[in-house]
Every structure is written in structure tokens, then in C-alpha cells.
Write an enzyme that holds these catalytic residues in place. Structure first.
Site, PDB file in Angstrom:
ATOM      1  N   CYS A 203       0.839  -1.199   0.000  1.00  0.00           N
ATOM      2  CA  CYS A 203       0.000   0.000   0.000  1.00  0.00           C
ATOM      3  C   CYS A 203       0.880   1.258   0.000  1.00  0.00           C
ATOM      4  CB  CYS A 203      -0.991  -0.024   1.165  1.00  0.00           C
ATOM      5  SG  CYS A 203      -2.367   1.157   0.943  1.00  0.00           S
TER       6      CYS A 203
ATOM      7  N   HIS B 249      -3.685  -4.783  -0.483  1.00  0.00           N
ATOM      8  CA  HIS B 249      -3.263  -5.408   0.767  1.00  0.00           C
ATOM      9  C   HIS B 249      -3.348  -6.933   0.638  1.00  0.00           C
ATOM     10  CE1 HIS B 249      -3.064  -1.894   3.509  1.00  0.00           C
ATOM     11  NE2 HIS B 249      -3.966  -1.385   2.673  1.00  0.00           N
TER      12      HIS B 249
ATOM     13  N   GLU C  13      -2.402  -9.076   2.756  1.00  0.00           N
ATOM     14  CA  GLU C  13      -2.766  -9.643   4.065  1.00  0.00           C
ATOM     15  C   GLU C  13      -4.268  -9.552   4.338  1.00  0.00           C
ATOM     16  OE1 GLU C  13      -2.246  -5.273   5.083  1.00  0.00           O
ATOM     17  OE2 GLU C  13      -1.558  -6.703   3.577  1.00  0.00           O
TER      18      GLU C  13
END
Length: 221
Positions: free
Chosen positions: A88, A202, A204
Site C-alpha cells: 500500500c 493489501h 494480508e
């Protein structure tokens, strides 16, 4: 320590006051690495890889990064050919400049790490931030997206890089640049450039597809 733990690569997750480091830590651990959350240069430079998260404003991230000398650590890791992954705003700060616009129309430019030429500026879209799941136009031969080329990933951002400015002379391998679209903007969604990888989305927070991408990165360590 188990034999499996002994063979796990180590990842330094750079803690410089930007981003939810715990979610990234858990995701990279699930991908098969030992993760140390740190801003200690001695620890970072002993790790097999470096993860640079980032949430919020470009200028604030750069301020926090420089306070812990994170820009130097990134440069030193890359100089040694060791993998670095930016996520990001952690991707955005790899570029030369970030331009942030105030409500009244003024703008200011902040210097980034300068690993890649280019400017991060506001996306041209009626709805910002760009928040949610989006596909990525993946370049052929990607290691980063191996096995998840057609999947969606989770984005949360209002700024991005809309022009890629680094080109090679043909004697070195060209970076793989992957794109996505929001509103009227086509922007860089991810880059693979030797040991430096970065994603605007992202991983994750991107479910199984993001987990696979992180495993692909860990496999390069």
C-alpha cells in the site's frame, strides 16, 4: 526449535508507526516465515527479507520512515540483493515523489525513497477512496502472481502511480508492472523489479489469493 523452524526464512517487518503491522505479521507467518517486528537496523540487516507496510498519508509515512532511518535500511537490503516487499503506502514511498491535495486545491510534494522514478498522485474517480476487491491486469511470467493471476485483491487508497517511468536498455531484465483501474484512472497495482516487489493492494487482507501471493514472496527469500 523444530527442524521446520530452523529452515524458515526470517522477515523483518519494519515498524515505523504506519500500518497495522500485526495483521501483516500473522499473514507472513502463515506464509512460512519467521517475522520480527522491528526498526533496529542491526536486526533488519540480518533478516532474509524486509516487509514495509504503510497506511495513511504519503508525507506522514515518509516522516516516520526517515525517523527510524528506514529509507537507508531499504536501500541497504536492496544493495545486497535481499528481497523487500512494500504494501500500500509502503509501495508508494518507493517512488520519487508523492503529491497530496488539500480540500482547497493546494498541493504539496514530498520526496519518497526514489527506488523508482515517478509520482504518486490522486486518482481520477468520482468515488474515493478506491475501497474493495478488484482484479489486476497481470503481466505474463509473473512470479508474484503465480497461481492467482485471475483473482481479486483488496484495495484501500485514494492515490496511486498512473505512469510507469522506469524503462530498461534491454541489457537488464525489465520490471514486471501490473495494472488495475478505478474510475478514470489506470494505476500501478503491483511491481516486480529484481529483489524489490510492491503491491498497492493489501495481500494480508486479500484472503486465499493474498495468502498465495505472500507464499510466492516468501519462496524467494
Amino acid at each position: 526449535m523444530s527442524p521446520m523452524a530452523e529452515t524458515q526464512p526470517t522477515v523483518a517487518l519494519l515498524d515505523y508507526g504506519s500500518g497495522n503491522v500485526r495483521s501483516a505479521q500473522r499473514a507472513v507467518e502463515r506464509a512460512g516465515a519467521q517475522v520480527i517486528v522491528t526498526n533496529d537496523p542491526t536486526v533488519v540487516l540480518k533478516a532474509d527479507g524486509l516487509l514495509v507496510p504503510g497506511v495513511g498519508a504519503f508525507a506522514a509515512c515518509m516522516k516516520g520512515l526517515k525517523e527510524v532511518h528506514g529509507d537507508r535500511m531499504i536501500g541497504q537490503m536492496l544493495a545486497g540483493g535481499r528481497p523487500v516487499l512494500g504494501i500500500c503506502v509502503g509501495m508508494q514511498i518507493m517512488f520519487e515523489h508523492g503529491v497530496e491535495f488539500a480540500d482547497h486545491g493546494d498541493h504539496g510534494s514530498t520526496d519518497g525513497c526514489g527506488e523508482w522514478p515517478g509520482t504518486v498522485d490522486k486518482l481520477d474517480a468520482d468515488v474515493l477512496p478506491h475501497m474493495g476487491w478488484n482484479t489486476v491486469d497481470v503481466q505474463d511470467g509473473s512470479t508474484m502472481f503465480a497461481g492467482v493471476e485471475q483473482e481479486r485483491f483488496y484495495f484501500v487508497h485514494s492515490y496511486g502511480v498512473r505512469e510507469w517511468e522506469l524503462f530498461t536498455d534491454g541489457r537488464t531484465e525489465a520490471p514486471k508492472v501490473h495494472w488495475a483501474e478505478h474510475g478514470r484512472s489506470r494505476f500501478v497495482a503491483a511491481v516486480e523489479n529484481g529483489p524489490l516487489w510492491a503491491t498497492q493492494f493489501h495481500p494480508e487482507k486479500s484472503g486465499d489469493a493474498g495468502a498465495a501471493l505472500l507464499r510466492n514472496w516468501v519462496s524467494t527469500l
